[in-house]
Design a protein around this motif. Structure first.
Motif, PDB file in Angstrom:
ATOM      1  N   ASN A 293       0.842  -1.201   0.000  1.00  0.00           N
ATOM      2  CA  ASN A 293       0.000   0.000   0.000  1.00  0.00           C
ATOM      3  C   ASN A 293       0.877   1.251   0.000  1.00  0.00           C
ATOM      4  O   ASN A 293       2.106   1.180   0.009  1.00  0.00           O
ATOM      5  N   SER A 294       0.227   2.376  -0.007  1.00  0.00           N
ATOM      6  CA  SER A 294       0.929   3.653  -0.120  1.00  0.00           C
ATOM      7  C   SER A 294       1.787   3.956   1.106  1.00  0.00           C
ATOM      8  O   SER A 294       2.784   4.671   1.004  1.00  0.00           O
ATOM      9  N   THR A 295       1.423   3.398   2.261  1.00  0.00           N
ATOM     10  CA  THR A 295       2.209   3.680   3.473  1.00  0.00           C
ATOM     11  C   THR A 295       3.605   3.063   3.390  1.00  0.00           C
ATOM     12  O   THR A 295       4.569   3.634   3.892  1.00  0.00           O
ATOM     13  N   LEU A 296       3.716   1.890   2.753  1.00  0.00           N
ATOM     14  CA  LEU A 296       5.031   1.268   2.602  1.00  0.00           C
ATOM     15  C   LEU A 296       5.911   2.050   1.628  1.00  0.00           C
ATOM     16  O   LEU A 296       7.124   2.089   1.756  1.00  0.00           O
ATOM     17  N   LEU A 297       5.280   2.679   0.635  1.00  0.00           N
ATOM     18  CA  LEU A 297       6.041   3.388  -0.392  1.00  0.00           C
ATOM     19  C   LEU A 297       6.383   4.827  -0.004  1.00  0.00           C
ATOM     20  O   LEU A 297       7.113   5.496  -0.734  1.00  0.00           O
ATOM     21  N   GLU A 298       5.849   5.312   1.124  1.00  0.00           N
ATOM     22  CA  GLU A 298       6.061   6.714   1.502  1.00  0.00           C
ATOM     23  C   GLU A 298       7.538   7.039   1.713  1.00  0.00           C
ATOM     24  O   GLU A 298       8.025   8.085   1.289  1.00  0.00           O
TER      25      GLU A 298
END
Length: 447
Positions: A293-298
């Protein structure tokens, strides 16, 4: 024509003419002094000659295609042109008699995914070819440079029954056949085999081991202390890169390993890094592709991807899921770097992952034994018991998927990443944009 023959039907007339023709031939042979025993011997010689000519690589390939069993498993029409595992495994008995034991062993390891990854498959194939050459004996009335190429073609045809050849394997086979054709007919057989074996060793050292070392040195410049790296699956060169940064450059960084079914190659990378004692400097996080998800890619600074092949139009052909990660990273302006040896470069052009791909068994996605048994919650068990009965609590919902006429389960192994999602391709020649692939191919062919 007599009155009796005019009364006969057309079919009976044909049979009568055949018998008359056979009688005339027999009379001619008896008049020339050929006995029936000699006729039988001549017939057996002709059969042996036709059997020998039928063992050429092209005829063996035709025999393989004729013996392919029909695919009983359901495959969507869009991917119906791809061979299934059953079709690949249906090899002709005439080929298996000609195959070297090392090739038989290697094919079994390929088909069971005991050996995965382009570099590992290429290296093991060349080592198997080395054993084939060492045990090879040139037949009489022929030369090594002519007969050995055909002998290797039999081994390659059988090797394809395990899994389709990778791009790097195809490039290496073309190189080896070219080296065999350059062997002079005046050289002693033992000396010629020694030359070929030493060239195979040099090829493995130069195109795989030294190339990976140069790629690791070039790619390590893009990893800085405290950065967060994301990678997908397992790549041998990326594993060496992470170890090199810790053991030789004393860097500390965070690593996110994204993995997917059914092979779970990311677990292999995680295990190898733990065994090499680099976890004191690397903080590793493991995640599945469907939970990305986007939290891992932040916090990700750079994405490193392995490669199965780089096509001449700059597209990356790699394990399925690579294109998804590259696209997600591109939308967040995260640079995507691909580590790829020049032996994996292909002059083919491909615009989608449908035309050419590898179709694996659908059962691998359903009956996956790499997944540990998961404990169901009490509420879920009560719900299943109420809906379907107590006997079906432990049944998989896809246990009888073949009985459902409208359900197809597709297990493809590769996808295609557009060049606009890739910032650089790190090779042994340096870091280059994907558009430079044709230039490297041209230089590689010239050398």
């Amino acid at each position: 024509m007599s009155q009796e023959q005019s009364k006969l039907s057309s079919k009976e007339l044909k049979e009568l003419k055949k018998k008359e023709k056979a009688a005339r031939r027999q009379a001619q042979k008896e008049a020339s002094g050929i006995t029936p025993e000699q006729q039988q011997k001549n017939l057996e010689q002709k059969l042996q000659e036709t059997k020998k000519t039928s063992q050429t690589p092209t005829n063996l390939k035709k025999q393989l295609n004729q013996t392919l069993i029909k695919n009983e498993k359901k495959v969507p029409h869009l991917f119906g042109h791809l061979e299934t595992r059953e079709q690949r495994n249906a090899s002709s008995p005439t080929i298996s008699n000609l195959v070297h034991p090392s090739i038989l062993t290697l094919t079994l390891k390929y088909s069971n995914y005991k050996i995965v990854g382009s570099n590992s498959r290429l290296k093991n194939m060349l080592l198997a070819f080395k054993q084939v050459i060492e045990d090879y004996k040139t037949p009489e009335s022929t030369t090594l440079s002519r007969h050995l190429t055909n002998h290797l073609s039999h081994q390659i045809e059988y090797l394809k029954t395990g899994r389709p050849l990778s791009v790097s394997m195809g490039n290496a086979i073309r190189w080896l056949k070219q080296e065999i054709s350059h062997i002079s007919i005046d050289i002693n057989e033992l000396k010629a085999k020694e030359i070929l074996c030493s060239k195979i060793d040099d090829f493995v050292k130069e195109k795989i081991e030294l190339s990976d070392r140069l790629i690791v040195e070039n790619a390590s410049k893009h990893i800085s202390n405290g950065s967060t790296i994301l990678t997908y699956g397992h790549s041998q060169v990326l594993e060496e890169l992470f170890k090199y940064c810790v053991l030789e450059q004393d860097k500390t960084f965070n690593l996110i390993i994204v993995d997917s079914r059914p092979l779970f190659e990311g677990k292999k990378l995680f295990r190898n890094l733990v065994d090499s004692d680099v976890t004191n400097s690397i903080r590793i996080q493991y995640a599945l592709l469907n939970s990305l998800n986007s939290t891992l890619l932040e916090d990700v600074d750079v994405v490193f991807l392995g490669a199965h092949a780089m096509l001449s139009n700059g597209r990356l052909y790699s394990r399925v899921g690579t294109a998804l990660i590259a696209m997600m990273s591109h939308t967040r302006n995260i640079p995507v770097l691909t580590c790829c040896e020049s032996i994996k470069f292909s002059d083919k052009v491909q615009l989608d992952s449908v035309t050419t791909n590898e179709l694996a068994d659908s059962e691998d996605l359903i009956n996956n034994f790499n997944i540990p048994p998961q404990k169901k919650s009490f509420a879920l068990e009560q719900f299943i018991k109420q809906e379907k009965g107590e006997e079906s609590i432990n049944d998989s919902p896809l246990a009888n998927w073949k009985d459902l006429p409208n359900l197809n389960i597709l297990n493809i192994l590769y996808d295609l990443t557009p060049p606009e999602y890739i910032k650089k391709v790190v090779t042994e020649l340096g870091s280059l944009p994907p558009s430079s692939v044709p230039v490297i191919l041209r230089e590689y062919k010239n050398t």
